[in-house]
Write an enzyme that holds these catalytic residues in place. Sequence first.
Site, PDB file in Angstrom:
ATOM      1  N   GLU A 275       0.846  -1.201   0.000  1.00 15.80           N
ATOM      2  CA  GLU A 275       0.000   0.000   0.000  1.00 15.80           C
ATOM      3  C   GLU A 275       0.881   1.252   0.000  1.00 15.80           C
ATOM      4  O   GLU A 275       1.925   1.301   0.650  1.00 15.80           O
ATOM      5  CB  GLU A 275      -0.894  -0.001   1.245  1.00 15.80           C
ATOM      6  CG  GLU A 275      -1.770   1.244   1.357  1.00 15.80           C
ATOM      7  CD  GLU A 275      -2.495   1.347   2.691  1.00 15.80           C
ATOM      8  OE1 GLU A 275      -3.536   2.019   2.734  1.00 15.80           O
ATOM      9  OE2 GLU A 275      -2.013   0.765   3.681  1.00 15.80           O
ATOM     10  N   LYS A 352      -9.793   1.518  -1.705  1.00 17.70           N
ATOM     11  CA  LYS A 352      -9.869   1.210  -0.286  1.00 17.70           C
ATOM     12  C   LYS A 352     -11.237   1.656   0.213  1.00 17.70           C
ATOM     13  O   LYS A 352     -11.648   2.800  -0.003  1.00 17.70           O
ATOM     14  CB  LYS A 352      -8.749   1.926   0.461  1.00 17.70           C
ATOM     15  CG  LYS A 352      -8.559   1.493   1.907  1.00 17.70           C
ATOM     16  CD  LYS A 352      -7.307   2.155   2.495  1.00 17.70           C
ATOM     17  CE  LYS A 352      -6.990   1.611   3.870  1.00 17.70           C
ATOM     18  NZ  LYS A 352      -5.726   2.197   4.412  1.00 17.70           N
ATOM     19  N   CYS A 386      -5.113  -2.901   3.348  1.00 15.01           N
ATOM     20  CA  CYS A 386      -4.725  -2.668   4.741  1.00 15.01           C
ATOM     21  C   CYS A 386      -5.908  -2.689   5.711  1.00 15.01           C
ATOM     22  O   CYS A 386      -6.405  -3.748   6.074  1.00 15.01           O
ATOM     23  CB  CYS A 386      -3.952  -1.351   4.833  1.00 15.01           C
ATOM     24  SG  CYS A 386      -2.983  -1.170   6.360  1.00 15.01           S
TER      25      CYS A 386
END
Length: 520
Positions: A275, A352, A386
């Site tokens: 990321e 995300k 993440c």
Amino acid sequence: MSQVPDTAAQVVVRNPTPADIPNIRKLFARAYAGSGVSSYSASMLRGQINKFPEGQFIAEYEGTLIGFCSSFLISGEIALKPHTWNWITGGGYATRHDPNGDYLYGMEVCVDPDFRGLRIGQRLYDERKKLVQAWALRGIVYGGRLPTLATAMERFAKPEEYIEAIVQGREKDPVLTFQLRNDFAFIGLLPEYWNEDRQSLGYGVHLLWRNPQAPDEKEEARAKPFGGRLTDTVRVATVQYQQRRVKSFEDFVEMLRYFVDVTADYRSDFCVFPELFSLQLLSMEDQELSPSEAIEALTRWTDPIKTALRDMAVRYNINIIGGSHPTKMPNGRVENICYVCLRGGEIHEQAKIHPTPNEVYWWNIEGGHELSTINTDCGPIGVLICYDAEFPELSRHLADQGANIIFVPFCTDERQSYLRVRYCCQARAVENQCYVVMSGNCGNLPNVANMDIQYAQSCILTPCDFPFARDGIAADTTPNVETVAFADLRLADLREARYSGTVQNLKDRRHDLYNLVWRE
């Protein structure tokens, strides 16, 4: 519409691909207009296609999609007992698909009402029967609609009486009469089968077609080519990438190229980057930028990064999970997006969904709204960036769509932050019986705000069961050292775990008690 020639040569029946999903949804809306039945979501259709592509069929008339049917494999122990549509289909995702099942469950058949003169329903049923006979299954079972029931109940005291009249030929129903003509036997009535279907008063007609060529119950079933579309082993390489100062964009690309070249030399199918690995580009600036200036500077590199990753994916014949990169959207918002570049040249995006408080505060990053599997030459995959791995609903949504591997590019500054992601990723692998691949940054960028220090221990995680590594870890790295970890992941082991493992988390879910509903 005007007259349609009843010419078989103009009708094509084939297995659908994800590209057909928008047209399938439009067809469904036309076929069920006025019934109160809601359409399948795109993610449901992806789940059906990804789990069992051989069991899905569409019919096209001169390039126009006019028919669709969906089915999955299931054991007779389950399918021949009373059930509801939501429970047996896993909320429309076909999550009860069992490669070892001995019956084909008919989940859906719909035909464009303007094309019913072409006997499309008959063609789709015939394809199902061919599949059952080719795979030596015992038969087809499902809960059929009874769209005339609501009006018929003005004349009949019980639904069973009306069905008996149809079976005896004294009454006609466009669906059940057709099914009886196709040698399906009525084996019972399923109350509250599909409550959305107001025309059928929520009932389902439990129907069974027995394969006349099925082996005897005592005969050993022949081996079936389940999962033939997937490679048996997928080699994954996760890059633990060191953040360091670069002098130019070309320097940055050469570092990426080094790892792509190395992992391709090892014949990897996937090369995974962390990321926000592109924040390294901020080290080119002469002075430390404010957060808003930093994001503005980074978003200018979006197109060059995509072009470079795509070129490397094609040139080195490898699928690249491109970490993530802050991207300015057409409406002005900034999202943290992973670019997945496949070796065939396609580029896919996954935003995300949950930006961290830090991302929101420092960079004003906003969360995306879509989460879809990506079809690759190694089967369907998913990406969770993440923090997203800490939300179990997201990985379950990907598993419902057929994901076998979930890639988690991450960026954490210290050990506690890292362990939150690591423990959650291990849980995602267990509860969804899938592989999870983590890739993180190490090293420091002293002049880049919010990227001062990094902590990472990249790894490749598995479910915890006998076919897999003892600790559920296929590969691990030394913390905070730039390196690459490799693992060969057998997709057949996932199928074994999901359908005959010590525990069967996906299969054993209580669809009668709870469902994951994704708004699209």
